[in-house]
Motif scaffolding. Structure first.
Motif, PDB file in Angstrom:
ATOM      1  N   ALA A 106     -65.493 -12.465 -42.927  1.00 13.09           N
ATOM      2  CA  ALA A 106     -65.245 -11.694 -41.565  1.00 13.09           C
ATOM      3  C   ALA A 106     -65.736 -10.747 -40.751  1.00 13.09           C
ATOM      4  O   ALA A 106     -66.448 -10.555 -39.866  1.00 13.09           O
ATOM      5  CB  ALA A 106     -63.622 -11.332 -41.922  1.00 13.09           C
ATOM      6  N   ALA A 107     -66.485 -10.010 -42.021  1.00 13.11           N
ATOM      7  CA  ALA A 107     -66.527  -8.799 -41.340  1.00 13.11           C
ATOM      8  C   ALA A 107     -68.315  -9.318 -41.319  1.00 13.11           C
ATOM      9  O   ALA A 107     -68.781  -8.368 -39.836  1.00 13.11           O
ATOM     10  CB  ALA A 107     -66.625  -7.617 -42.749  1.00 13.11           C
ATOM     11  N   ALA A 164     -66.372 -10.758 -27.102  1.00 11.44           N
ATOM     12  CA  ALA A 164     -67.548 -11.825 -27.225  1.00 11.44           C
ATOM     13  C   ALA A 164     -67.221 -13.322 -27.465  1.00 11.44           C
ATOM     14  O   ALA A 164     -65.508 -13.326 -27.358  1.00 11.44           O
ATOM     15  CB  ALA A 164     -67.936 -11.440 -28.827  1.00 11.44           C
ATOM     16  N   HIS A 165     -68.065 -13.944 -27.269  1.00 13.13           N
ATOM     17  CA  HIS A 165     -67.920 -15.420 -26.967  1.00 13.13           C
ATOM     18  C   HIS A 165     -67.756 -15.855 -28.108  1.00 13.13           C
ATOM     19  O   HIS A 165     -69.144 -15.918 -28.767  1.00 13.13           O
ATOM     20  CB  HIS A 165     -69.338 -16.306 -25.317  1.00 13.13           C
ATOM     21  CG  HIS A 165     -68.914 -17.356 -25.560  1.00 13.13           C
ATOM     22  ND1 HIS A 165     -69.490 -17.426 -24.341  1.00 13.13           N
ATOM     23  CD2 HIS A 165     -68.074 -18.961 -26.409  1.00 13.13           C
ATOM     24  CE1 HIS A 165     -70.075 -19.158 -24.313  1.00 13.13           C
ATOM     25  NE2 HIS A 165     -68.888 -19.399 -25.377  1.00 13.13           N
ATOM     26  N   LEU A 166     -67.375 -16.503 -28.361  1.00 13.98           N
ATOM     27  CA  LEU A 166     -67.022 -17.977 -29.945  1.00 13.98           C
ATOM     28  C   LEU A 166     -67.893 -19.486 -29.251  1.00 13.98           C
ATOM     29  O   LEU A 166     -66.644 -19.548 -28.307  1.00 13.98           O
ATOM     30  CB  LEU A 166     -65.824 -17.465 -30.993  1.00 13.98           C
ATOM     31  CG  LEU A 166     -65.496 -18.192 -31.445  1.00 13.98           C
ATOM     32  CD1 LEU A 166     -67.325 -18.050 -32.961  1.00 13.98           C
ATOM     33  CD2 LEU A 166     -63.940 -18.142 -32.643  1.00 13.98           C
ATOM     34  N   HIS A 167     -68.144 -19.687 -30.429  1.00 13.66           N
ATOM     35  CA  HIS A 167     -68.480 -21.151 -29.844  1.00 13.66           C
ATOM     36  C   HIS A 167     -67.954 -22.041 -31.157  1.00 13.66           C
ATOM     37  O   HIS A 167     -68.419 -21.785 -31.930  1.00 13.66           O
ATOM     38  CB  HIS A 167     -69.311 -21.230 -28.803  1.00 13.66           C
ATOM     39  CG  HIS A 167     -69.630 -23.264 -29.134  1.00 13.66           C
ATOM     40  ND1 HIS A 167     -69.108 -23.536 -27.696  1.00 13.66           N
ATOM     41  CD2 HIS A 167     -70.137 -23.641 -29.533  1.00 13.66           C
ATOM     42  CE1 HIS A 167     -69.295 -24.999 -27.545  1.00 13.66           C
ATOM     43  NE2 HIS A 167     -70.418 -25.248 -28.747  1.00 13.66           N
ATOM     44  N   GLY A 207     -56.347 -16.860 -23.024  1.00 13.32           N
ATOM     45  CA  GLY A 207     -57.398 -16.208 -22.186  1.00 13.32           C
ATOM     46  C   GLY A 207     -58.893 -16.065 -22.999  1.00 13.32           C
ATOM     47  O   GLY A 207     -59.037 -14.792 -22.723  1.00 13.32           O
ATOM     48  N   TRP A 208     -58.899 -15.668 -24.494  1.00  9.78           N
ATOM     49  CA  TRP A 208     -59.584 -15.215 -24.804  1.00  9.78           C
ATOM     50  C   TRP A 208     -61.117 -16.044 -24.907  1.00  9.78           C
ATOM     51  O   TRP A 208     -61.338 -17.524 -24.536  1.00  9.78           O
ATOM     52  CB  TRP A 208     -58.960 -15.879 -26.495  1.00  9.78           C
ATOM     53  CG  TRP A 208     -57.995 -14.759 -27.250  1.00  9.78           C
ATOM     54  CD1 TRP A 208     -57.427 -13.793 -26.474  1.00  9.78           C
ATOM     55  CD2 TRP A 208     -57.266 -15.716 -28.037  1.00  9.78           C
ATOM     56  NE1 TRP A 208     -56.152 -13.682 -26.606  1.00  9.78           N
ATOM     57  CE2 TRP A 208     -55.996 -13.965 -27.659  1.00  9.78           C
ATOM     58  CE3 TRP A 208     -56.977 -15.680 -29.678  1.00  9.78           C
ATOM     59  CZ2 TRP A 208     -54.884 -13.884 -28.717  1.00  9.78           C
ATOM     60  CZ3 TRP A 208     -56.128 -15.754 -30.529  1.00  9.78           C
ATOM     61  CH2 TRP A 208     -55.123 -14.701 -30.304  1.00  9.78           C
ATOM     62  N   PRO A 209     -62.070 -15.022 -25.072  1.00 15.26           N
ATOM     63  CA  PRO A 209     -63.384 -15.852 -24.929  1.00 15.26           C
ATOM     64  C   PRO A 209     -63.308 -16.894 -26.045  1.00 15.26           C
ATOM     65  O   PRO A 209     -64.831 -16.941 -26.720  1.00 15.26           O
ATOM     66  CB  PRO A 209     -64.460 -14.558 -24.615  1.00 15.26           C
ATOM     67  CG  PRO A 209     -63.356 -13.905 -25.557  1.00 15.26           C
ATOM     68  CD  PRO A 209     -62.253 -14.316 -25.350  1.00 15.26           C
ATOM     69  N   VAL A 210     -63.143 -17.837 -25.487  1.00 17.12           N
ATOM     70  CA  VAL A 210     -63.612 -19.565 -27.000  1.00 17.12           C
ATOM     71  C   VAL A 210     -64.629 -20.500 -26.496  1.00 17.12           C
ATOM     72  O   VAL A 210     -63.632 -21.121 -25.940  1.00 17.12           O
ATOM     73  CB  VAL A 210     -62.064 -19.441 -28.105  1.00 17.12           C
ATOM     74  CG1 VAL A 210     -62.683 -20.897 -28.827  1.00 17.12           C
ATOM     75  CG2 VAL A 210     -61.567 -18.211 -29.243  1.00 17.12           C
ATOM     76  N   VAL A 230     -61.178 -21.318 -37.828  1.00 16.36           N
ATOM     77  CA  VAL A 230     -60.780 -21.645 -36.191  1.00 16.36           C
ATOM     78  C   VAL A 230     -59.964 -20.775 -35.973  1.00 16.36           C
ATOM     79  O   VAL A 230     -60.384 -19.275 -35.189  1.00 16.36           O
ATOM     80  CB  VAL A 230     -61.065 -22.701 -36.033  1.00 16.36           C
ATOM     81  CG1 VAL A 230     -60.661 -22.087 -34.313  1.00 16.36           C
ATOM     82  CG2 VAL A 230     -61.871 -23.464 -35.986  1.00 16.36           C
ATOM     83  N   ALA A 231     -59.278 -20.125 -36.859  1.00 17.71           N
ATOM     84  CA  ALA A 231     -57.905 -19.670 -36.362  1.00 17.71           C
ATOM     85  C   ALA A 231     -58.228 -17.976 -37.110  1.00 17.71           C
ATOM     86  O   ALA A 231     -57.959 -16.770 -35.939  1.00 17.71           O
ATOM     87  CB  ALA A 231     -56.754 -19.754 -37.534  1.00 17.71           C
ATOM     88  N   ARG A 232     -59.560 -17.745 -37.488  1.00 18.17           N
ATOM     89  CA  ARG A 232     -59.491 -16.250 -38.705  1.00 18.17           C
ATOM     90  C   ARG A 232     -60.634 -16.550 -36.849  1.00 18.17           C
ATOM     91  O   ARG A 232     -60.906 -15.022 -36.244  1.00 18.17           O
ATOM     92  CB  ARG A 232     -60.180 -16.421 -39.121  1.00 18.17           C
ATOM     93  CG  ARG A 232     -60.890 -14.884 -39.394  1.00 18.17           C
ATOM     94  CD  ARG A 232     -61.541 -14.839 -40.500  1.00 18.17           C
ATOM     95  NE  ARG A 232     -63.170 -15.759 -40.717  1.00 18.17           N
ATOM     96  CZ  ARG A 232     -64.112 -16.592 -41.024  1.00 18.17           C
ATOM     97  NH1 ARG A 232     -64.401 -15.762 -42.223  1.00 18.17           N
ATOM     98  NH2 ARG A 232     -65.661 -15.941 -40.584  1.00 18.17           N
ATOM     99  N   ASP A 233     -61.423 -16.788 -36.508  1.00 17.18           N
ATOM    100  CA  ASP A 233     -62.608 -16.754 -35.505  1.00 17.18           C
ATOM    101  C   ASP A 233     -62.031 -16.463 -34.135  1.00 17.18           C
ATOM    102  O   ASP A 233     -62.379 -15.884 -33.457  1.00 17.18           O
ATOM    103  CB  ASP A 233     -63.852 -17.516 -36.150  1.00 17.18           C
ATOM    104  CG  ASP A 233     -64.758 -17.007 -37.157  1.00 17.18           C
ATOM    105  OD1 ASP A 233     -64.046 -16.466 -38.134  1.00 17.18           O
ATOM    106  OD2 ASP A 233     -65.008 -18.176 -37.321  1.00 17.18           O
TER     107      ASP A 233
END
Length: 447
Positions: free
Chosen positions: A165-166, A232-235, A255-258, A220-223
C-alpha cells in the motif's frame, strides 16, 4: 504512428449512405485527412468520388487502454507490427502497450524505445505504459516522473499487483503531480495466492486452486481510499466481480478520482467454461459467475465502468497446449472486441445495440482516461480528423482463430457466430485496415 509507415491516404471522397453512430444514412465527405462535411444523402457539393457505404455503421476509431504487444522479448507470440495490425483490423486507432515486456518498460529509455519502434512499424498509435515498480517486482518504485517526461501517460504493473500500500500510495502521489494515471491489477497475493480458477463451483469441480473474488475486491477497496487521499487518478484494470463494481460505484458516488475498465470476455463468458480445464479459458482475473457477468453489464450501462479494454494477451499454441496449471493466463481480443461488445449490448438478440454507448466505452472515454483526447476518440463532425472505423451490422460470420491477423491464435471465441464486423479503419485519413477492399481501388493515393 508517423508517416514513416506509409499507408494509403484517402483523397477527397464521400462515404455515401453511411450511418454515423447508428444514425439514418448520411453522406460523409473526407478531405485532406479530415471530415469535411456531413450531409443528407445526395445533397452535398463534393466533386470527389463516392463509395457506397449503405447500411454501414461509422464510429470513431477505438482506443484500447490495455494491450500486450510483447515486444521486446516476446516476439515469438506478438510484435508491435503484428499486434497493431490486429488492432487496426479490430477498429483501433490507439493502443496502450503494457509494461510486462522483456526487459520491463521501467526506464525512460525503454519508453522511448517502444515509441520509436512503433513509429517505424505500427499500424496504429502506440502509447507505452510504464511500470510502477522496477522489474514489476513490487519492491521499489520505478522512475515514474522521468518516464512521464519520456511520454508515458499511464503506469501499471499489470500481470502483477502492487500489493504494498505504501508503494501504491507513493505512485499515486507522483501520478497526481505529473498528471498521469496509475492502473492497478487488483490481486491480493495473500488471498488469491496461486489461484487458477474462480472460487466456488469451478474450483470445487476441477480441484484447481481457487482465485476468490475477495482477492480482487480487497485491493480495489484499499486503492480507491488511497486515490481519495492523494487526489490522484486511479484506474482499475479488468474488473471481474460484482463486488468490485459496487466498490467502484461507491467511490464514484463520493466524487473520488477512480475509473475502471472491463474486458469483452468478462462481459460474455462465465466460469462454467473452465469446468473442462481447457486452458483456452485460462485468464487473469478468471472468468466469474453468471451473476458477476450480469453485474458487469449493468455497471457498464450505468457508467460505473467507464471503458471496455481488451487485455489482449497473445500466447503461443504450444504454451496454451500445456496442462492448465502450466499454461499461461490470457486471451487475444483486439479483433473480436467490437462484435462481442455489440452482442452484449444488444442483449444477445437481433436488436441494434446502442452505437453511441459503444463509441463512449470504446473510444471517447478511453481517450480521456489515457489523456489523448486531443487526438483520439474525437467526435464525428466536420473539421475533426478522419479517424474512424466502419462496421457491417449484417456480417453473420464465425470467428476463425486461424484467420486472425495477430501472431497468436489463443482466442476464446473460436467458432462463435457473430453479427457485427469491422471492415475498415482510417487514421487521420490514412487507411490502416481494409480487408474487404471497400476504401481502396482508385480513391486514394500514397502521398
Amino acid at each position: 504512428m508517423t508517416d514513416t509507415l506509409i499507408r494509403p491516404r484517402l483523397r477527397t471522397v464521400t462515404l455515401r449512405g453511411v450511418r454515423p453512430l447508428g444514425s439514418p444514412p448520411l453522406d460523409v465527405t473526407l478531405h485532406d485527412g479530415r471530415i469535411a462535411a456531413i450531409t443528407a444523402p445526395g445533397t452535398g457539393t463534393s466533386t470527389g468520388p463516392g463509395i457506397d457505404c449503405e447500411g454501414l455503421i461509422m464510429l470513431p476509431a477505438f482506443v484500447d487502454l490495455h494491450t500486450h504487444l510483447r515486444e521486446p522479448g516476446g516476439e515469438d507470440t506478438e510484435t508491435i507490427a503484428t499486434g497493431t495490425r490486429a488492432a487496426a483490423h479490430g477498429g483501433y486507432s490507439d493502443v496502450f502497450a503494457m509494461a510486462n515486456c522483456r526487459p520491463v518498460t521501467d526506464t525512460p529509455d525503454r519508453v522511448r524505445h517502444i515509441a520509436q519502434t512503433a513509429a517505424r512499424t505500427a499500424s496504429c498509435r502506440v502509447h507505452p505504459v510504464g511500470a510502477i515498480t522496477t522489474g514489476l517486482a513490487g519492491a521499489q518504485l520505478a522512475p515514474l516522473k522521468e518516464m512521464a517526461g519520456a511520454g508515458a501517460r499511464m503506469f501499471s504493473d499489470d500481470g502483477k499487483c502492487v500489493d504494498n500500500a505504501a508503494i501504491l500510495q507513493a505512485a499515486l502521489r507522483i501520478g497526481r503531480r505529473t498528471g498521469t494515471v496509475i492502473a492497478q491489477h487488483a490481486q491480493c497475493g495473500h488471498l488469491a495466492g496461486q489461484g487458477q480458477v474462480n472460487a466456488g463451483e469451478a474450483a470445487d469441480h476441477t480441484g484447481l486452486p481457487p482465485w476468490p473474488a475477495t482477492g480482487e475486491e480487497t485491493i480495489v477497496a484499499r486503492d480507491v481510499v488511497l486515490a481519495a487521499a492523494t487526489g490522484a487518478h486511479l484506474h482499475i484494470c479488468h474488473v471481474s466481480t460484482a463486488g468490485t463494481a459496487d466498490i467502484v460505484r461507491w467511490a464514484k458516488q463520493r466524487g473520488w478520482p477512480v475509473t475502471a475498465e472491463v474486458t469483452p470476455h468478462h462481459l460474455l463468458l462465465t466460469d462454467t467454461l473452465t469446468l473442462g480445464t481447457d486452458p483456452t479459458y485460462k485468464v487473469n482475473p478468471p472468468l466469474r459467475t453468471a451473476d458477476d457477468v450480469a453485474a458487469l453489464r449493468a455497471a457498464l450501462l450505468d457508467g460505473t465502468i467507464d471503458a471496455v479494454a481488451t487485455d489482449h494477451a497473445p500466447h503461443s499454441d504450444a504454451s496454451k497446449a500445456e496442462d492448465w496449471c502450466h499454461a499461461p493466463f490470457g486471451m487475444t481480443g483486439l479483433e473480436t472486441a467490437l462484435p462481442i461488445v455489440a452482442k452484449v449490448l444488444s442483449g444477445d438478440s437481433d436488436r441494434e445495440p446502442d452505437w453511441g454507448l459503444i463509441a463512449d466505452v470504446m473510444s471517447h472515454r478511453p481517450a480521456r482516461i489515457g489523456s489523448i483526447a486531443d487526438r483520439a476518440g474525437r467526435p464525428l463532425r466536420p473539421g475533426e480528423p478522419a479517424t474512424f472505423t466502419l462496421i457491417d451490422p449484417r456480417a453473420d460470420w464465425r470467428v476463425d482463430a486461424e484467420a486472425g491477423t495477430s501472431k497468436s491464435r489463443n482466442t476464446p471465441f473460436h467458432g462463435l457466430r457473430l453479427r457485427h464486423r469491422v471492415i475498415a479503419t482510417v487514421l487521420d485519413g490514412r487507411i490502416t485496415a481494409d480487408p474487404a477492399h471497400l476504401l481502396t481501388g482508385g480513391s486514394h493515393d500514397h502521398g
